[in-house]
Scaffold this active site. Structure first.
Site, PDB file in Angstrom:
ATOM      1  N   LYS A 278      64.596  81.977  59.108  1.00  0.00           N
ATOM      2  CA  LYS A 278      65.955  81.793  59.614  1.00  0.00           C
ATOM      3  C   LYS A 278      66.587  80.546  58.992  1.00  0.00           C
ATOM      4  CE  LYS A 278      65.080  83.680  64.261  1.00  0.00           C
ATOM      5  NZ  LYS A 278      66.119  84.729  64.276  1.00  0.00           N
ATOM      6  N   ARG A 352      60.573  93.643  68.380  1.00  0.00           N
ATOM      7  CA  ARG A 352      60.217  95.063  68.542  1.00  0.00           C
ATOM      8  C   ARG A 352      58.753  95.316  68.177  1.00  0.00           C
ATOM      9  NH1 ARG A 352      64.882  96.488  64.429  1.00  0.00           N
ATOM     10  NH2 ARG A 352      65.571  94.538  65.378  1.00  0.00           N
TER      11      ARG A 352
END
Length: 495
Positions: A278, A352
């Site tokens: 990120k 996920r």
């Protein structure tokens, strides 16, 4: 803070501060009118001078009015008649609390029961009021060398008609449990990531079990996860020195043969993005990436405090997503507990990957419903902002129940579709499924990914990326959502 409910006339009550509502146009409700009469029109005289217009949240403090046992009277504006909704009522309550915090009195009595709030009965009004007040008392200064001044206010009394007192009591009880759950969720979310890691969360679960005897806790370590075949979950954690944990919470408040509800929380205690790193700006807020798991903790605390007659299971999939020489790479293929293979195209789509194995693990409980809660996609913030959580599911009745619970709890969600056409975006030439589906409909394709692992039960997915915390500024921090929504859903299942 101690919350009480009493059925007494406001003009006869001995208290440090009596809180009364005044509408626009000098409108006095029954309680304010009774106090006005007892004081020889003292309130009317003040209003005639124009000192308080009655707009929502305006306050005016009156000292030592004649013929009252209350030391002070705090007038609060309630706006126009028949226009007071949830948002305005919360604003009113927050204004009252802000003023009370600055006073020397140790107690206050709120005579607000005669206010008409759109669509709310006595129970719902009390719950909304107490939840707002209790949540407004939250302070996180654990790591400040200068602590906040201790609050002088220790007791708040809600005045209610005798006919409404039982409903107000119940509303207050539910609100306090929800607020305590939200406070736990906020505490866990606000902790720094060097403190709050997967092992720490396992210890917190054990601590909750010591506080509430009805809670059983099992913490599955890395060895057990490997034995279960949770290759996807383990892939997320393999770049970190912090070992992953699957924390299993079980509460049996109903008969043993009653199928449980299962809450599955994403618990990424810090998310760098892994090899798909990120940007540095704002990365500190990735400590909030475990707020899904934190909300499961908070909801359990509320349910345990209320001792709801339901069976409930919590699965907290906790890991840290870090880059290292041993971290998962884009292009790696892993085998999930379900046997399906996943091509990891982006290591920053890691939530996920831990949730899918936890959803497969949920099958063993033969659940009535499974709800996963996750700060899953930035796309959800683009779509819905910071006011509303995203909601998807494979059972329309379950989705409607959650939407209804969110409306009642003033913790709203909005349904997004899971059409088959979106599933095609997850096709991989090398594995059964890719972990991302391209730039379009990112929140929906994340839900589609999870749906592949939730085919054996009624399932819903809450994306709380926009609602779990407030970014930047003086109010930065975890919000405690969606504990109100989840607790209301379980309250309704317990009826």
């Amino acid at each position: 803070m101690e919350f009480l409910v009493k059925s007494v006339r406001p003009e006869t009550l001995k208290t440090a501060t009596l809180v009364l509502a005044v509408g626009e146009g000098r409108k006095l409700g029954a309680s304010a009118k009774a106090v006005d009469d007892a004081t020889g029109g003292a309130i009317s005289a003040v209003l005639k001078r124009g000192d308080l217009a009655g707009k929502v949240g305006q306050t005016l403090l009156l000292q030592s009015l004649p013929n009252l046992k209350a030391e002070r009277v705090l007038l609060v504006g309630a706006g126009k008649e028949r226009e007071l909704g949830d948002r305005q009522y919360r604003k009113l309550a927050s204004a009252v609390l802000s003023t009370l915090k600055g006073l020397a009195g140790a107690d206050a009595a709120l005579a607000l029961g005669d206010l008409a709030v759109k669509g709310r009965d006595a129970h719902a009004k009390a719950r909304l009021l107490v939840e707002t007040l209790a949540d407004g008392l939250y302070v996180f200064d654990r790591y400040k060398s200068q602590k906040a001044e201790p609050l002088k206010l220790k007791k708040l009394t809600l005045l209610a008609d005798k006919a409404d007192s039982a409903a107000v009591e119940q509303g207050s009880k539910e609100a306090q449990a929800i607020a305590n759950g939200m406070a736990l969720t906020r505490d866990l979310g606000n902790l720094p990531p060097n403190v709050c890691h997967p092992t720490f969360l396992g210890e917190q679960a054990k601590g909750l079990a010591k506080e509430f005897k009805g809670l059983k806790v099992e913490v599955l370590d890395e060895k057990k996860l490997r034995e279960l075949g949770m290759g996807s979950f383990l892939a997320v954690a393999q770049g970190s020195d912090q070992p992953p944990r699957l924390i299993v919470l079980q509460y049996n408040g109903a008969k043993k043969d009653q199928a449980p509800h299962v809450l599955v929380g994403k618990g990424i205690t810090f998310d760098t993005g892994g090899i798909s790193l990120k940007p540095g700006l704002g990365m500190d807020e990735m400590k909030f990436d475990m707020c899904g798991a934190a909300s499961v903790f908070g909801t359990f605390r509320a349910v345990l405090e209320l001792q709801l007659p339901i069976n409930l299971v919590g699965l907290l999939a906790c890991a840290e997503n870090m880059p290292s020489g041993g971290a998962t790479r884009p292009g790696d293929i892993v085998t999930t507990m379900s046997g399906q293979t996943v091509e990891i195209l982006n290591t920053d789509a890691e939530g996920r990957l831990v949730l899918c194995d936890a959803l497969t693990y949920a099958e063993r409980f033969k659940p009535q419903s499974v709800i996963d809660i996750a700060t899953l996609t930035g796309a959800c913030i683009v779509a819905l902002g910071s006011n509303t959580s995203g909601l998807m599911g494979n059972n329309e009745a379950l989705v409607r129940q959650l939407l209804k619970a969110g409306e009642f709890a003033d913790d709203r969600a909005w349904q997004l579709p899971l059409f088959d056409e979106y599933q095609e975006q997850l096709d991989s030439p090398f594995a059964d499924i890719a972990n991302i589906g391209g730039p379009k409909a990112g929140t929906i394709t994340a839900g589609c990914f999870l749906s592949r692992f939730a085919k054996k039960y009624h399932w819903a997915h809450l994306d709380i990326a926009g609602t779990a915390w407030i970014s930047g500024g003086k109010d930065k921090g975890a919000t405690g959502r969606p504990v109100p929504l989840l607790t209301q859903y379980l309250l309704e299942r317990a009826k």
